[in-house]
Design a protein around this motif. Structure first.
Motif, mmCIF file in Angstrom:
data_model
loop_
_atom_site.group_PDB
_atom_site.id
_atom_site.type_symbol
_atom_site.label_atom_id
_atom_site.label_comp_id
_atom_site.label_asym_id
_atom_site.label_seq_id
_atom_site.Cartn_x
_atom_site.Cartn_y
_atom_site.Cartn_z
ATOM 1 N N VAL A 114 45.522 38.559 22.639
ATOM 2 C CA VAL A 114 45.836 38.636 24.056
ATOM 3 C C VAL A 114 44.566 38.613 24.907
ATOM 4 C CG1 VAL A 114 46.807 40.138 25.844
ATOM 5 C CG2 VAL A 114 48.049 39.771 23.716
ATOM 6 N N ARG A 115 43.515 39.279 24.429
ATOM 7 C CA ARG A 115 42.290 39.407 25.228
ATOM 8 C C ARG A 115 41.096 38.768 24.511
ATOM 9 N NH1 ARG A 115 41.149 45.400 26.270
ATOM 10 N NH2 ARG A 115 39.435 44.456 27.443
ATOM 11 N N TRP A 116 41.313 37.679 23.817
ATOM 12 C CA TRP A 116 40.243 37.108 23.018
ATOM 13 C C TRP A 116 39.063 36.675 23.876
ATOM 14 C CZ3 TRP A 116 38.587 32.048 23.599
ATOM 15 C CH2 TRP A 116 39.430 31.208 24.324
ATOM 16 N N ARG A 117 39.294 36.242 25.127
ATOM 17 C CA ARG A 117 38.178 35.853 25.992
ATOM 18 C C ARG A 117 37.304 37.057 26.325
ATOM 19 N NH1 ARG A 117 42.601 33.023 27.938
ATOM 20 N NH2 ARG A 117 42.414 30.740 27.887
ATOM 21 N N ASP A 118 37.937 38.202 26.608
ATOM 22 C CA ASP A 118 37.164 39.412 26.899
ATOM 23 C C ASP A 118 36.309 39.821 25.710
ATOM 24 O OD1 ASP A 118 38.307 39.540 29.405
ATOM 25 O OD2 ASP A 118 39.902 40.902 28.790
ATOM 26 N N PHE A 119 36.881 39.742 24.511
ATOM 27 C CA PHE A 119 36.144 40.162 23.321
ATOM 28 C C PHE A 119 34.991 39.200 23.008
ATOM 29 C CE2 PHE A 119 40.482 41.960 22.104
ATOM 30 C CZ PHE A 119 40.186 43.171 22.703
ATOM 31 N N LEU A 120 35.197 37.907 23.240
ATOM 32 C CA LEU A 120 34.106 36.964 23.045
ATOM 33 C C LEU A 120 32.979 37.208 24.047
ATOM 34 C CD1 LEU A 120 35.696 33.471 22.246
ATOM 35 C CD2 LEU A 120 34.432 34.990 20.723
ATOM 36 N N TRP A 121 33.334 37.538 25.280
ATOM 37 C CA TRP A 121 32.326 37.828 26.289
ATOM 38 C C TRP A 121 31.532 39.086 25.913
ATOM 39 C CZ3 TRP A 121 29.054 36.266 29.534
ATOM 40 C CH2 TRP A 121 28.574 37.046 30.570
ATOM 41 N N ILE A 122 32.230 40.105 25.438
ATOM 42 C CA ILE A 122 31.539 41.322 24.995
ATOM 43 C C ILE A 122 30.628 41.011 23.816
ATOM 44 C CG2 ILE A 122 31.892 43.594 23.953
ATOM 45 C CD1 ILE A 122 34.470 43.798 25.608
ATOM 46 N N GLY A 123 31.117 40.207 22.873
ATOM 47 C CA GLY A 123 30.287 39.825 21.741
ATOM 48 C C GLY A 123 29.056 39.043 22.165
ATOM 49 N N PHE A 124 29.215 38.169 23.161
ATOM 50 C CA PHE A 124 28.072 37.412 23.666
ATOM 51 C C PHE A 124 27.046 38.345 24.307
ATOM 52 C CE2 PHE A 124 26.036 35.199 27.257
ATOM 53 C CZ PHE A 124 25.383 34.182 26.571
ATOM 54 N N LEU A 125 27.513 39.309 25.106
ATOM 55 C CA LEU A 125 26.596 40.266 25.727
ATOM 56 C C LEU A 125 25.874 41.098 24.673
ATOM 57 C CD1 LEU A 125 28.790 41.527 28.721
ATOM 58 C CD2 LEU A 125 26.892 39.887 28.796
ATOM 59 N N MET A 126 26.594 41.511 23.624
ATOM 60 C CA MET A 126 25.958 42.279 22.555
ATOM 61 C C MET A 126 24.934 41.432 21.800
ATOM 62 S SD MET A 126 29.137 44.510 21.008
ATOM 63 C CE MET A 126 28.055 45.266 19.782
ATOM 64 N N MET A 127 25.227 40.147 21.624
ATOM 65 C CA MET A 127 24.264 39.276 20.949
ATOM 66 C C MET A 127 22.984 39.159 21.773
ATOM 67 S SD MET A 127 24.607 35.264 19.867
ATOM 68 C CE MET A 127 24.497 34.764 21.588
ATOM 69 N N ILE A 128 23.127 39.038 23.101
ATOM 70 C CA ILE A 128 21.949 38.967 23.967
ATOM 71 C C ILE A 128 21.136 40.253 23.858
ATOM 72 C CG2 ILE A 128 21.166 38.819 26.356
ATOM 73 C CD1 ILE A 128 22.159 36.185 25.299
ATOM 74 N N ALA A 129 21.830 41.395 23.897
ATOM 75 C CA ALA A 129 21.133 42.681 23.898
ATOM 76 C C ALA A 129 20.535 43.020 22.541
ATOM 77 C CB ALA A 129 22.087 43.788 24.341
ATOM 78 N N CYS A 130 21.236 42.653 21.467
ATOM 79 C CA CYS A 130 20.818 43.097 20.128
ATOM 80 C C CYS A 130 19.975 42.080 19.373
ATOM 81 C CB CYS A 130 22.058 43.435 19.288
ATOM 82 S SG CYS A 130 23.068 44.763 19.967
#
Length: 330
Positions: A114-130
């Protein structure tokens, strides 16, 4: 029987993680089996039609290793996206197990979809930060060290030990920073799922919740990664020796040598499918543990069960995902 929510130390969290995993092993292992099978199909398609591994003909073993590494880097983003899409399903399933709720593979996957776009965006932000930010810091330190060595006239045969030492220290510092950032932001996905947060709010929530417990999370993720690495290395050694002796006995050395790559890939992905749910279960337990320590979530749950907290009024307009979001709040 569901254990009551209470503060737990690191040993209890790890023990509870394996208890939850054993109690619903087939369900937990069935979710990461989906991206594993998808990657197997991609690899099979490559070997049958694309032949990416054979596009280059490097001379010598170092060149072959570099080309294999480059091909692996190409597979990595695809695997990361697939893992990001199934991690919310594992967290939802782990949360349901912790709270004593029923949750199937179908429901957890539908919930994540249902919220796969939100989770991909969070994953992208975590990839940038980590990954990206520590990588840039590492590149800056390496460039600064090289400039200092060159400008000071230390570059020479006698100063190689200094360059190697500084490079080793910078590499170790970079990996420590990567693991530390992952520990700080590891609760972003549980916060997004269980508190219906998005984007930077979930990262900020994780940063707040992990305070005074980042060392525990850091050791947990390090132990899991080391365990995966040891198992992967063990299966590579065992597989290599097995195929070697089979090839000698049956006089099929070339066939066994060609079989090693696909067999190693299948076994490595099988290990991930089996051990992949461990960290999502652990971070979900950490999420509830931090809420209990910092916010008294266990008391809130008991008061809610006793009917002492009035339910929140429903929003004016209900979306198509309202039933699923309502279950998250419960």
């Amino acid at each position: 029987m569901t254990d009551p929510l209470r503060p737990m130390n690191l040993g209890e969290i790890l023990d509870r993680t394996f208890q939850i995993y054993r109690s619903r092993f087939l369900v937990f292992a069935g979710i990461p089996a989906i991206p594993v099978l998808a990657m197997e199909l991609i690899d099979a398609g490559d070997r049958a039609w694309l032949h990416i591994q054979s596009l280059s003909h490097p001379s010598g073993q170092p060149g072959a290793f570099l080309w294999s590494f480059a091909v692996g880097l190409g597979y990595y983003p695809v695997a990361c996206v697939l893992c990001l899409l199934i991690e919310p399903a594992l967290v939802k399933l782990a949360s349901s197990s912790i709270l004593g709720q029923e949750c199937s593979i179908t429901f957890s996957l539908r919930f994540a979809g249902v919220r796969w776009r939100d989770f991909l965006w969070i994953g992208f932000l975590m990839m940038i930060a980590c990954l990206v930010i520590p990588g840039l810091i590492y590149a800056g330190l390496a460039a600064g060290t090289a400039f200092f060595v060159s400008a000071s006239g230390l570059l020479g045969r006698d100063s190689r030990w200094l360059i190697q030492l500084s490079t080793t220290i910078a590499t170790l510092a970079d990996w420590v920073l990567v693991f530390w950032m992952v520990a700080c932001l590891s609760l972003a996905v549980p916060a997004a799922i269980l508190e219906n947060l998005v984007g930077f709010k979930s990262l900020r929530r994780s940063w707040t919740l992990t305070k005074r417990s980042r060392t525990r999370i850091w050791f947990t993720e390090l132990a899991i990664i080391v365990s995966l690495w040891v198992l992967a290395l063990g299966q590579q050694v065992l597989l290599g020796h097995s195929l070697y002796f089979i090839g000698l006995e049956l006089h099929l050395a070339d066939a066994m040598r060609n079989l090693y790559g696909p067999a190693n890939y299948v076994l490595a992905t099988a290990i991930y499918a089996i051990l992949g749910p461990i960290f999502p279960i652990a971070v979900t337990l950490f999420f509830y543990d931090q809420r209990i320590r910092n916010e008294g979530y266990d008391i809130e749950r008991m008061m809610d069960a006793a009917g002492l907290i009035a339910p929140e009024p429903p929003p004016p307009s209900q979306s198509s995902t309202a039933p699923i979001m309502e279950e998250v709040r419960s």
